[in-house]
Design a protein around this motif. Sequence first.
Motif, short mmCIF file in Angstrom:
data_model
loop_
_atom_site.label_atom_id
_atom_site.label_comp_id
_atom_site.label_asym_id
_atom_site.label_seq_id
_atom_site.Cartn_x
_atom_site.Cartn_y
_atom_site.Cartn_z
N PRO A 9 0.81 -1.22 0.00
CA PRO A 9 0.00 0.00 0.00
C PRO A 9 0.85 1.27 0.00
O PRO A 9 1.94 1.31 0.58
N VAL A 10 0.33 2.28 -0.64
CA VAL A 10 1.05 3.54 -0.76
C VAL A 10 1.29 4.19 0.60
O VAL A 10 2.28 4.93 0.80
N GLU A 11 0.43 3.91 1.57
CA GLU A 11 0.54 4.53 2.90
C GLU A 11 1.83 4.19 3.62
O GLU A 11 2.22 4.88 4.57
N SER B 64 -2.86 -1.17 -12.86
CA SER B 64 -3.42 -0.70 -11.59
C SER B 64 -2.42 0.15 -10.80
O SER B 64 -2.81 0.91 -9.91
N GLN B 65 -1.14 0.05 -11.15
CA GLN B 65 -0.12 0.82 -10.44
C GLN B 65 -0.12 2.29 -10.83
O GLN B 65 0.52 3.11 -10.16
N LEU B 66 -0.83 2.64 -11.89
CA LEU B 66 -0.90 4.05 -12.28
C LEU B 66 -1.56 4.90 -11.20
O LEU B 66 -1.14 6.03 -10.94
N LYS C 47 -1.43 4.27 -8.05
CA LYS C 47 -0.43 4.37 -6.97
C LYS C 47 0.59 5.47 -7.30
O LYS C 47 0.98 6.26 -6.42
N ILE C 48 1.03 5.51 -8.55
CA ILE C 48 1.98 6.55 -8.97
C ILE C 48 1.38 7.93 -8.73
O ILE C 48 2.03 8.83 -8.20
N ALA C 49 0.12 8.10 -9.13
CA ALA C 49 -0.55 9.39 -8.95
C ALA C 49 -0.68 9.76 -7.47
O ALA C 49 -0.48 10.92 -7.08
N ALA C 50 -1.01 8.78 -6.64
CA ALA C 50 -1.13 9.03 -5.21
C ALA C 50 0.21 9.43 -4.60
O ALA C 50 0.28 10.32 -3.74
N LEU C 51 1.27 8.80 -5.05
CA LEU C 51 2.60 9.14 -4.56
C LEU C 51 3.03 10.52 -5.04
O LEU C 51 3.68 11.27 -4.30
N ARG C 52 2.68 10.84 -6.28
CA ARG C 52 3.01 12.18 -6.79
C ARG C 52 2.41 13.25 -5.89
O ARG C 52 3.06 14.26 -5.56
N ALA C 53 1.16 13.04 -5.50
CA ALA C 53 0.49 14.01 -4.62
C ALA C 53 1.18 14.09 -3.26
O ALA C 53 1.38 15.19 -2.72
N ARG C 54 1.57 12.97 -2.71
CA ARG C 54 2.24 12.96 -1.41
C ARG C 54 3.61 13.64 -1.50
O ARG C 54 3.99 14.40 -0.61
N ILE C 55 4.36 13.34 -2.55
CA ILE C 55 5.68 13.95 -2.70
C ILE C 55 5.56 15.46 -2.86
O ILE C 55 6.31 16.22 -2.22
N VAL D 160 9.60 4.40 -11.67
CA VAL D 160 8.74 3.26 -11.99
C VAL D 160 9.57 2.20 -12.70
O VAL D 160 10.38 2.51 -13.58
N ASP D 161 9.34 0.95 -12.31
CA ASP D 161 10.13 -0.16 -12.85
C ASP D 161 9.20 -1.33 -13.18
O ASP D 161 8.48 -1.82 -12.30
N GLY D 162 9.25 -1.78 -14.44
CA GLY D 162 8.50 -2.97 -14.81
C GLY D 162 7.62 -2.77 -16.02
O GLY D 162 6.68 -1.97 -15.98
N GLY D 163 7.96 -3.42 -17.12
CA GLY D 163 7.13 -3.32 -18.30
C GLY D 163 7.14 -1.97 -18.97
O GLY D 163 6.22 -1.62 -19.71
N ILE D 164 8.19 -1.18 -18.73
CA ILE D 164 8.28 0.16 -19.33
C ILE D 164 8.75 0.04 -20.78
O ILE D 164 9.80 -0.53 -21.06
N ASP D 165 7.95 0.61 -21.68
CA ASP D 165 8.32 0.65 -23.09
C ASP D 165 7.70 1.89 -23.71
O ASP D 165 7.18 2.77 -22.99
N ALA D 166 7.73 2.00 -25.02
CA ALA D 166 7.23 3.20 -25.68
C ALA D 166 5.74 3.42 -25.44
O ALA D 166 5.26 4.56 -25.50
N GLU D 167 5.00 2.37 -25.14
CA GLU D 167 3.57 2.50 -24.89
C GLU D 167 3.24 2.83 -23.43
O GLU D 167 2.34 3.62 -23.15
N THR D 168 3.97 2.21 -22.51
CA THR D 168 3.65 2.41 -21.09
C THR D 168 4.38 3.59 -20.47
O THR D 168 3.91 4.15 -19.47
N ALA D 169 5.52 3.99 -21.04
CA ALA D 169 6.27 5.11 -20.48
C ALA D 169 5.41 6.38 -20.40
O ALA D 169 5.40 7.04 -19.35
N PRO D 170 4.68 6.76 -21.45
CA PRO D 170 3.87 7.98 -21.34
C PRO D 170 2.77 7.87 -20.29
O PRO D 170 2.39 8.88 -19.69
N LEU D 171 2.27 6.67 -20.05
CA LEU D 171 1.25 6.49 -19.02
C LEU D 171 1.84 6.75 -17.63
O LEU D 171 1.23 7.42 -16.79
N ALA D 172 3.05 6.19 -17.39
CA ALA D 172 3.71 6.39 -16.11
C ALA D 172 4.07 7.85 -15.89
O ALA D 172 3.91 8.40 -14.79
#
Length: 221
Positions: free
Chosen positions: A122-124, A153-155, A157-165, A176-188
């Motif tokens: 959990p992000v908490e 589903s981790q997107l 979590k990334i957004a929640a962490l961005r707000a906390r940071i 972010v680590d895992g499955g990063i490529d030309a399609e998923t990088a812009p999402l992250a």
Amino acid sequence: MQQPVRIAPSILSADFARLGEEVRAIDAAGADWIHVDVMDGHFVPNITIGPGVVKALRAHSDKPFDVHLMIAPVDPFIQAFAEAGADCISVHPESGPHLHRTLQSIKALGKRAGVVLNPATPVEVVDTVLDLVDLVLVMSVNPGFGGQKFITSQLDKIAALRARIDASGREIDLEVDGGIDAETAPLAIAAGADALVAGTATFRGGPDKYAENIATLRGAR
């Protein structure tokens, strides 16, 4: 505040028979950090490298070594990786009994400290240690193997962490680590990430393609 995107190629996808050459090549191709995945066959179902290899590779690049420790217990090995040349050492909350103490140990050695969140973590977990960390790493796959598919589903979590940071007022990298490529990088990136770990996507095609691969990921918006 989200920073310019940094690309951290994971040497897990490099040619292990010529790691020194691979690190030099990915450095020359424009990598911002060198990401080193350390696995113990216990905390995750794979075994990779130890501090001796990190030390051997240190002479091949001046770029920051972004070392991700997937080992448990993690505390007995922190000093060895620090002395081997790690610049940032990231640990999982589940890899030791006292996360706060572990992060203090990393900082006491003069290194940047990171916390890694598995898909089900959990992000908490970061809320009470944001004052200590320099980096938060979101695993968008289950750790242990390269080449896995991005868990969308981790997107959230990334957004929640961005707000906390951003609310913390501290300059903390969101990686972010895992499955990063030309399609998923812009999402992250759109969700708030400002550092991307990519193994398969950066090392694909051999050294002649590394610069193009990195540029593609960096410009993926």
